[in-house]
Design an enzyme around this catalytic site. Structure first.
Site, PDB file in Angstrom:
ATOM      1  CE1 TYR A 125      44.614  79.509  60.967  1.00 14.28           C
ATOM      2  CE2 TYR A 125      42.272  79.159  61.331  1.00 14.28           C
ATOM      3  CZ  TYR A 125      43.523  78.662  61.041  1.00 14.28           C
ATOM      4  OH  TYR A 125      43.665  77.319  60.826  1.00 14.28           O
ATOM      5  CE  LYS A 137      43.546  75.067  64.197  1.00 11.13           C
ATOM      6  NZ  LYS A 137      42.609  76.107  63.734  1.00 11.13           N
ATOM      7  CG  ASP A 149      39.485  75.119  62.925  1.00 15.95           C
ATOM      8  OD1 ASP A 149      39.876  74.418  63.867  1.00 15.95           O
ATOM      9  OD2 ASP A 149      40.264  75.672  62.118  1.00 15.95           O
ATOM     10  NE  ARG A 191      30.937  75.479  45.244  1.00 16.76           N
ATOM     11  CZ  ARG A 191      31.492  76.221  44.312  1.00 16.76           C
ATOM     12  NH1 ARG A 191      32.197  77.273  44.643  1.00 16.76           N
ATOM     13  NH2 ARG A 191      31.328  75.923  43.040  1.00 16.76           N
ATOM     14  CG  HIS A 207      48.250  76.635  64.620  1.00 18.19           C
ATOM     15  ND1 HIS A 207      47.710  77.871  64.381  1.00 18.19           N
ATOM     16  CD2 HIS A 207      47.994  75.914  63.507  1.00 18.19           C
ATOM     17  CE1 HIS A 207      47.158  77.889  63.175  1.00 18.19           C
ATOM     18  NE2 HIS A 207      47.328  76.721  62.625  1.00 18.19           N
TER      19      HIS A 207
END
Length: 319
Positions: free
Chosen positions: A52, A81, A47, A272, A114
């Site tokens: 960004y 987006k 994503d 993680r 977005h």
């Protein structure tokens, strides 16, 4: 323990991976290394967004992986987006082409609006234009014309699916009623403190898959303030995680996945990243799900204060 579904079925009949890699605020070599490892261990949904500023890095890694035969394009699901400054019909088309150039792709799998509250396009590439008082400058667009542009992009095979992000029920219903191609995805903030039940019901009724960001409480967001509770420190979450020998983060991710919603955890550490994608291999008990459902308190970490001044914002509606 029961495993959760690795894929959710969109209203097109095609599938979207339940777990995706969120990349907000990740850039440069940190992103390249995290994404390369994520693809290696099985992530298939990536994503991103034009705003960004990291599509080029993602494109580099994806191109390299495909070239070396370690992933196939058809197995990837890539979401990007259209920013609020590009909600005009022609601007929307240009924004999509810009993203495709950055990503080095012929098409994306999901293209989202977005945010429906627009900002003016000054033609200078500024995605967050400010007014003379230093606040975000606002502009209204015909969102149905924006959606027409999105539908055109589907017709031109530049995106497979189209959807929405950070949208309220009023705008979702408006688009749904007029759309030839219905929205198949709604991406928004969703977590144990903000369970989005109203929008969840709306999406379920229309067959729209909801994808959740900020599932861990968005501690790294730029405007993190000290006056909101820290989700990862919640006593109920910590008690469940201790009892199950899971991290608080794993518990929170599993909870939202059990609501049949996609999740977009973000991490740059290998441990993680692995924990996050393995979170579907087990499930919380119904008793623990009920305990977490009782934590809902309408805490929104991504508050978008600028949007609340927009004429298209509907007070008291969730988003």
């Amino acid at each position: 323990m029961t495993s959760l579904r690795k894929y959710l079925t969109l209203n097109s009949g095609k599938r979207i991976p339940t777990v995706g890699l969120g990349t907000y605020m990740m850039k440069n070599d940190v992103l390249r290394e995290a994404l390369d490892y994520a693809l290696y261990i099985g992530y298939r949904h990536i994503d991103t967004a034009l705003s960004y500023g990291n599509e080029v890095e993602i494109g580099d890694v994806v191109e390299s992986r495909i070239k070396h035969g370690t992933v196939k394009r058809k197995d990837l699901f890539i979401t990007t987006k259209i920013p609020p400054v590009y909600l005009g019909y022609k601007d929307c088309l240009e924004s999509a082409e810009k993203s495709l150039d950055n990503l080095k792709l012929n098409y994306v799998d999901m293209l989202l609006i977005h945010h429906p509250c627009g900002n003016p396009n000054r033609g200078d590439g500024n995605l967050k234009p400010l007014d003379k008082n230093g606040g975000r400058e606002l502009a209204s667009y015909d969102i149905l014309r924006t959606w027409n542009a999105m539908e055109k992009l589907v017709g031109e095979n530049r995106t497979v699916h189209i959807g929405l992000s950070n949208c309220q029920p009023t705008v979702i219903n408006k688009i749904w009623k007029a759309a030839k191609i219905k929205p198949s995805n709604l991406q928004l903030e969703c977590h144990a403190y903000l369970q989005q039940n109203e929008l969840g019901k709306l999406c379920a009724d229309k067959g729209i898959i909801m994808t959740s960001y900020g599932v861990l409480g968005a501690m790294a967001r730029p405007d993190q303030s000290g006056n909101k509770p820290v989700l990862l420190d919640d006593p109920v979450i910590k008690e469940i995680s201790s009892r199950m020998n899971r991290t608080p983060g794993e518990v929170l991710l599993n909870f939202v996945a059990q609501l049949n919603r996609g999740i977009l955890p973000k991490s740059q550490t290998k441990v993680r990243l692995k924990q996050n994608i393995d979170v579907l291999g087990w499930s919380l008990s119904q008793e623990d799900v009920k305990l977490i459902k009782n934590l809902g308190r309408n805490v929104k970490y991504f508050d978008f204060p600028w949007a609340k001044n927009h004429p298209d914002y509907v007070p008291n509606e969730p988003f």
